[in-house]
Design a protein around this motif. Structure first.
Motif, mmCIF file in Angstrom:
data_model
loop_
_atom_site.group_PDB
_atom_site.id
_atom_site.type_symbol
_atom_site.label_atom_id
_atom_site.label_comp_id
_atom_site.label_asym_id
_atom_site.label_seq_id
_atom_site.Cartn_x
_atom_site.Cartn_y
_atom_site.Cartn_z
ATOM 1 N N TYR A 78 0.819 -1.210 0.000
ATOM 2 C CA TYR A 78 0.000 0.000 0.000
ATOM 3 C C TYR A 78 0.856 1.264 0.000
ATOM 4 O O TYR A 78 0.455 2.287 -0.562
ATOM 5 C CB TYR A 78 -0.954 -0.014 1.200
ATOM 6 N N ARG A 79 2.010 1.193 0.601
ATOM 7 C CA ARG A 79 2.900 2.364 0.620
ATOM 8 C C ARG A 79 3.447 2.646 -0.765
ATOM 9 O O ARG A 79 3.626 3.800 -1.160
ATOM 10 C CB ARG A 79 4.061 2.098 1.600
ATOM 11 N N ARG A 80 3.706 1.610 -1.516
ATOM 12 C CA ARG A 80 4.348 1.768 -2.816
ATOM 13 C C ARG A 80 3.382 1.567 -3.988
ATOM 14 O O ARG A 80 3.815 1.491 -5.128
ATOM 15 C CB ARG A 80 5.518 0.800 -2.930
ATOM 16 N N GLY A 81 2.107 1.435 -3.699
ATOM 17 C CA GLY A 81 1.115 1.340 -4.766
ATOM 18 C C GLY A 81 1.291 0.118 -5.642
ATOM 19 O O GLY A 81 1.311 0.222 -6.871
ATOM 20 N N ALA A 82 1.427 -1.054 -5.035
ATOM 21 C CA ALA A 82 1.610 -2.288 -5.799
ATOM 22 C C ALA A 82 0.346 -2.631 -6.581
ATOM 23 O O ALA A 82 -0.736 -2.091 -6.334
ATOM 24 C CB ALA A 82 1.972 -3.433 -4.855
ATOM 25 N N ASP A 83 0.494 -3.524 -7.514
ATOM 26 C CA ASP A 83 -0.614 -3.967 -8.352
ATOM 27 C C ASP A 83 -1.764 -4.478 -7.491
ATOM 28 O O ASP A 83 -1.550 -5.142 -6.480
ATOM 29 C CB ASP A 83 -0.112 -5.074 -9.289
ATOM 30 N N ARG A 84 -2.980 -4.186 -7.916
ATOM 31 C CA ARG A 84 -4.157 -4.543 -7.120
ATOM 32 C C ARG A 84 -4.305 -6.051 -6.967
ATOM 33 O O ARG A 84 -4.897 -6.530 -5.982
ATOM 34 C CB ARG A 84 -5.425 -3.958 -7.749
ATOM 35 N N ARG A 85 -3.798 -6.825 -7.922
ATOM 36 C CA ARG A 85 -3.886 -8.280 -7.804
ATOM 37 C C ARG A 85 -3.075 -8.781 -6.616
ATOM 38 O O ARG A 85 -3.506 -9.672 -5.885
ATOM 39 C CB ARG A 85 -3.391 -8.941 -9.096
ATOM 40 N N LEU A 86 -1.909 -8.198 -6.406
ATOM 41 C CA LEU A 86 -1.084 -8.586 -5.268
ATOM 42 C C LEU A 86 -1.703 -8.099 -3.964
ATOM 43 O O LEU A 86 -1.702 -8.818 -2.954
ATOM 44 C CB LEU A 86 0.325 -8.021 -5.436
ATOM 45 N N ARG A 87 -2.255 -6.896 -3.960
ATOM 46 C CA ARG A 87 -2.922 -6.391 -2.764
ATOM 47 C C ARG A 87 -4.089 -7.294 -2.376
ATOM 48 O O ARG A 87 -4.273 -7.621 -1.203
ATOM 49 C CB ARG A 87 -3.419 -4.965 -2.991
#
Length: 344
Positions: free
Chosen positions: A253-262
């Motif tokens: 969440y801090r680095r804006g990872a891909d939504r699939r990984l989130r």
């Protein structure tokens, strides 16, 4: 003076669906459904196997592969325990039918999709392996270490099934792509830590089970370890796992990872916390069989969720994409508008 008519620009031909660049699924609905059925069935048979143990029906059929020395099926004299144990054996044939159907569904595409073919074969091969281990379990009078191996092999098959489901849902564009993993360099060690700690948690949980009261039969042996001590050891990787998940969530969440990984991490977090609550509750309530059964289901779900996190974070081919269906539709509308403008 008459003006010559301006020739109309021909409308562009509708785009054909190229399997190498398509955003739609590259496999049939049947293949995807069977992949999901493989995962669900392998989790389900863990729960039914747990019911056999928790109802002290582990030796309801005292022989293997026959139920008795003279009968393939249960007999009335064996009572409800024989019915429960034999019923669980019959479910193996349901699992085998799904596995054979999965292999058959990808057979013609095995040269184009060797990944699906070999994953399907691996899931199928796990069935006779588990049947043999189940037979050894009966022959050894429910030795707790053999029973534990039976459970761990199921967890391995569940991991295979999770990868199978993910690969079955790859679109043509994702199948052709060779992108970097969704987890960045900082996050990858945390993902590996989640995988290792999940495995250690499951293995120690199996050892705790082997020291507890639910042996599968009133006369079955236990592993003679101190239940309180191994339970305390079991919770150590759980605490570390919770910490690793918290770090992973912070990073994505801090680095804006891909939504699939989130999304995969959120699913794992929910399953892990639910499993921890069930585990603590069953311990302090002295292991009621309903909560123990839920804990076995939770272990299967946690294994599947952990495998999904690892696949999503570390694989170079992940289902879905950064471009949403709405964006694809907007692009199509824009393309049509451009064609209309050219014709105007």
């Amino acid at each position: 003076m008459e003006l010559a008519p301006v020739p109309k620009t021909p409308a562009p031909a509708p785009a054909t669906r190229n399997p190498e660049t398509s955003t739609g699924p590259a496999t049939s609905r049947l293949v995807r459904s069977l992949a999901v059925a493989t995962l669900v069935a392998n989790i389900g048979i863990v729960v039914t196997g747990g019911a056999v143990r928790l109802t002290a029906s582990g030796l309801g059929c005292p022989e293997w592969p026959l139920c008795t020395p003279d009968s393939l099926i249960t007999t009335p004299e064996m009572g409800v325990h024989g019915i429960i144990e034999f019923g669980n054996r019959l479910l193996t044939f349901v699992l085998a039918a799904i596995a054979f159907a999965m292999v058959a569904s990808v057979w013609k595409a095995r040269s184009a999709r060797p990944d699906l073919f070999w994953l399907s074969v691996a899931a199928l091969a796990g069935i006779p392996a588990q049947a043999l281990i189940g037979g050894i379990t009966v022959w050894t009078g429910l030795n707790p270490w053999v029973v534990g191996l039976h459970f761990i092999v199921s967890m391995v098959i569940i991991c295979v099934a999770v990868v199978l489901v993910n690969r079955a849902w790859l679109s043509g564009s994702r199948l052709a792509a060779a992108e970097a993993p969704l987890a960045g360099r900082t996050l990858r060690p945390v993902v590996w830590a989640i995988a290792v700690l999940s495995a250690i948690t499951v293995i120690l949980g199996v050892i705790v089970t082997g020291s507890g009261p639910h042996a599968g039969d009133h006369g079955a042996a236990r592993n003679n370890l101190d239940p309180d001590l191994v339970t305390r050891l079991h919770v150590v990787p759980v605490y570390l796992l919770v910490f690793a998940v918290a770090v992973a969530l912070y990073l994505v969440y801090r680095r804006g990872a891909d939504r699939r990984l989130r999304r995969s991490l959120l699913i794992f977090t929910v399953v892990l916390l639910a499993q921890a609550v069930i585990g603590y509750t069953q311990h302090f309530l002295h292991l009621p069989i309903v909560l123990v059964a839920l804990h076995m289901l939770g272990a299967s779900m946690m294994t599947a969720a952990a495998a999904h996190v690892v696949y999503t974070g570390l694989s170079r081919k992940v289902p879905g994409g950064a471009v949403s269906e709405a964006a694809v539709s907007d692009a199509a509308v824009s393309g049509a508008a451009s064609g209309d403008a050219a014709r105007g």
